[in-house]
Design a protein around this motif. Sequence first.
Motif, PDB file in Angstrom:
ATOM      1  N   HIS A   1      -1.396   4.233 -18.295  1.00 58.59           N
ATOM      2  CA  HIS A   1      -0.285   5.026 -18.818  1.00 58.59           C
ATOM      3  C   HIS A   1       0.813   4.172 -19.457  1.00 58.59           C
ATOM      4  N   ARG A   2       0.571   2.862 -19.535  1.00 60.39           N
ATOM      5  CA  ARG A   2       1.520   1.908 -20.138  1.00 60.39           C
ATOM      6  C   ARG A   2       2.911   2.029 -19.516  1.00 60.39           C
ATOM      7  N   LEU A   3       2.939   2.023 -18.183  1.00 59.95           N
ATOM      8  CA  LEU A   3       4.200   2.139 -17.447  1.00 59.95           C
ATOM      9  C   LEU A   3       4.853   0.770 -17.305  1.00 59.95           C
ATOM     10  N   VAL A   4       6.159   0.748 -17.241  1.00 56.81           N
ATOM     11  CA  VAL A   4       6.900  -0.496 -17.038  1.00 56.81           C
ATOM     12  C   VAL A   4       7.556  -0.415 -15.670  1.00 56.81           C
ATOM     13  N   PRO A   5       7.167  -1.318 -14.741  1.00 57.15           N
ATOM     14  CA  PRO A   5       7.789  -1.306 -13.416  1.00 57.15           C
ATOM     15  C   PRO A   5       9.307  -1.482 -13.498  1.00 57.15           C
ATOM     16  N   PHE A   6      10.000  -0.842 -12.589  1.00 59.00           N
ATOM     17  CA  PHE A   6      11.462  -0.838 -12.556  1.00 59.00           C
ATOM     18  C   PHE A   6      12.036  -2.260 -12.545  1.00 59.00           C
ATOM     19  N   ALA A   7      11.427  -3.166 -11.785  1.00 54.54           N
ATOM     20  CA  ALA A   7      11.918  -4.535 -11.659  1.00 54.54           C
ATOM     21  C   ALA A   7      11.743  -5.347 -12.954  1.00 54.54           C
ATOM     22  N   ASP A   8      10.843  -4.918 -13.827  1.00 57.35           N
ATOM     23  CA  ASP A   8      10.575  -5.651 -15.067  1.00 57.35           C
ATOM     24  C   ASP A   8      11.387  -5.160 -16.259  1.00 57.35           C
ATOM     25  N   ARG A   9      12.265  -4.213 -16.054  1.00 56.84           N
ATOM     26  CA  ARG A   9      13.070  -3.682 -17.170  1.00 56.84           C
ATOM     27  C   ARG A   9      14.256  -4.544 -17.446  1.00 56.84           C
TER      28      ARG A   9
ATOM     29  N   PRO B   1      17.206  16.716  -4.700  1.00 54.93           N
ATOM     30  CA  PRO B   1      16.866  15.800  -3.624  1.00 54.93           C
ATOM     31  C   PRO B   1      16.719  14.332  -4.055  1.00 54.93           C
ATOM     32  N   GLY B   2      16.515  14.054  -5.326  1.00 51.81           N
ATOM     33  CA  GLY B   2      16.283  12.681  -5.760  1.00 51.81           C
ATOM     34  C   GLY B   2      14.872  12.256  -5.401  1.00 51.81           C
ATOM     35  N   GLY B   3      14.549  11.002  -5.599  1.00 57.39           N
ATOM     36  CA  GLY B   3      13.219  10.524  -5.246  1.00 57.39           C
ATOM     37  C   GLY B   3      12.846   9.260  -5.990  1.00 57.39           C
ATOM     38  N   VAL B   4      11.630   8.816  -5.754  1.00 54.99           N
ATOM     39  CA  VAL B   4      11.111   7.622  -6.407  1.00 54.99           C
ATOM     40  C   VAL B   4       9.671   7.881  -6.841  1.00 54.99           C
ATOM     41  N   HIS B   5       9.228   7.166  -7.870  1.00 57.46           N
ATOM     42  CA  HIS B   5       7.850   7.234  -8.338  1.00 57.46           C
ATOM     43  C   HIS B   5       7.248   5.839  -8.278  1.00 57.46           C
ATOM     44  N   TYR B   6       6.075   5.740  -7.654  1.00 59.94           N
ATOM     45  CA  TYR B   6       5.323   4.497  -7.585  1.00 59.94           C
ATOM     46  C   TYR B   6       4.017   4.678  -8.339  1.00 59.94           C
ATOM     47  N   ALA B   7       3.468   3.577  -8.867  1.00 64.12           N
ATOM     48  CA  ALA B   7       2.183   3.628  -9.554  1.00 64.12           C
ATOM     49  C   ALA B   7       1.338   2.428  -9.157  1.00 64.12           C
TER      50      ALA B   7
ATOM     51  N   VAL C   1       0.886  -0.858  -5.242  1.00 67.55           N
ATOM     52  CA  VAL C   1       1.786   0.042  -5.965  1.00 67.55           C
ATOM     53  C   VAL C   1       3.091  -0.663  -6.317  1.00 67.55           C
ATOM     54  N   ARG C   2       3.662  -0.275  -7.443  1.00 64.25           N
ATOM     55  CA  ARG C   2       4.941  -0.821  -7.896  1.00 64.25           C
ATOM     56  C   ARG C   2       5.893   0.333  -8.185  1.00 64.25           C
ATOM     57  N   LEU C   3       7.169   0.106  -7.942  1.00 63.40           N
ATOM     58  CA  LEU C   3       8.199   1.099  -8.218  1.00 63.40           C
ATOM     59  C   LEU C   3       8.333   1.258  -9.728  1.00 63.40           C
ATOM     60  N   ILE C   4       8.245   2.502 -10.197  1.00 57.30           N
ATOM     61  CA  ILE C   4       8.328   2.783 -11.628  1.00 57.30           C
ATOM     62  C   ILE C   4       9.658   3.427 -11.987  1.00 57.30           C
ATOM     63  N   ASP C   5      10.079   4.419 -11.207  1.00 65.90           N
ATOM     64  CA  ASP C   5      11.278   5.168 -11.568  1.00 65.90           C
ATOM     65  C   ASP C   5      12.021   5.608 -10.315  1.00 65.90           C
TER      66      ASP C   5
ATOM     67  N   TYR D   1       0.855  -1.178   0.000  1.00 67.93           N
ATOM     68  CA  TYR D   1       0.000   0.000   0.000  1.00 67.93           C
ATOM     69  C   TYR D   1       0.893   1.229   0.000  1.00 67.93           C
ATOM     70  N   GLY D   2       0.670   2.167  -0.900  1.00 68.23           N
ATOM     71  CA  GLY D   2       1.513   3.342  -0.959  1.00 68.23           C
ATOM     72  C   GLY D   2       0.903   4.437  -1.807  1.00 68.23           C
ATOM     73  N   PHE D   3       1.680   5.473  -2.048  1.00 67.64           N
ATOM     74  CA  PHE D   3       1.224   6.648  -2.786  1.00 67.64           C
ATOM     75  C   PHE D   3       1.503   6.482  -4.268  1.00 67.64           C
ATOM     76  N   CYS D   4       0.470   6.624  -5.074  1.00 70.42           N
ATOM     77  CA  CYS D   4       0.619   6.558  -6.529  1.00 70.42           C
ATOM     78  C   CYS D   4       0.992   7.943  -7.040  1.00 70.42           C
ATOM     79  N   SER D   5       2.127   8.037  -7.704  1.00 71.65           N
ATOM     80  CA  SER D   5       2.609   9.319  -8.214  1.00 71.65           C
ATOM     81  C   SER D   5       1.823   9.808  -9.428  1.00 71.65           C
TER      82      SER D   5
END
Length: 65
Positions: A57-65, A43-49, A31-35, A18-22
């Motif tokens: 939005h046809r996103l590809v999760p970071f782990a699936d790249r 500051p850097g950061g992360v994007h979850y969807a 949610v999955r890590l996207i970027d 459970y988390g925040f969808c960017s």
Amino acid sequence: MAEPTQDTATEEDTAGPYGFCSWHHRFAAGVRLIDVIEQGSGPGGVHYACPPCIKTHRLVPFADR
């Protein structure tokens, strides 16, 4: 050999973390890590969807790249 009594759950059916969808700016289940934005001069950061935003939005999760 005993047969399973439950259907096998797909990745989309499981609740997951459970988390925040960017993308839709709300909290959601699964949610999955996207970027990952590396910290350089900022500051850097992360994007979850969430699963619906990943599909829409046809996103590809970071782990699936």
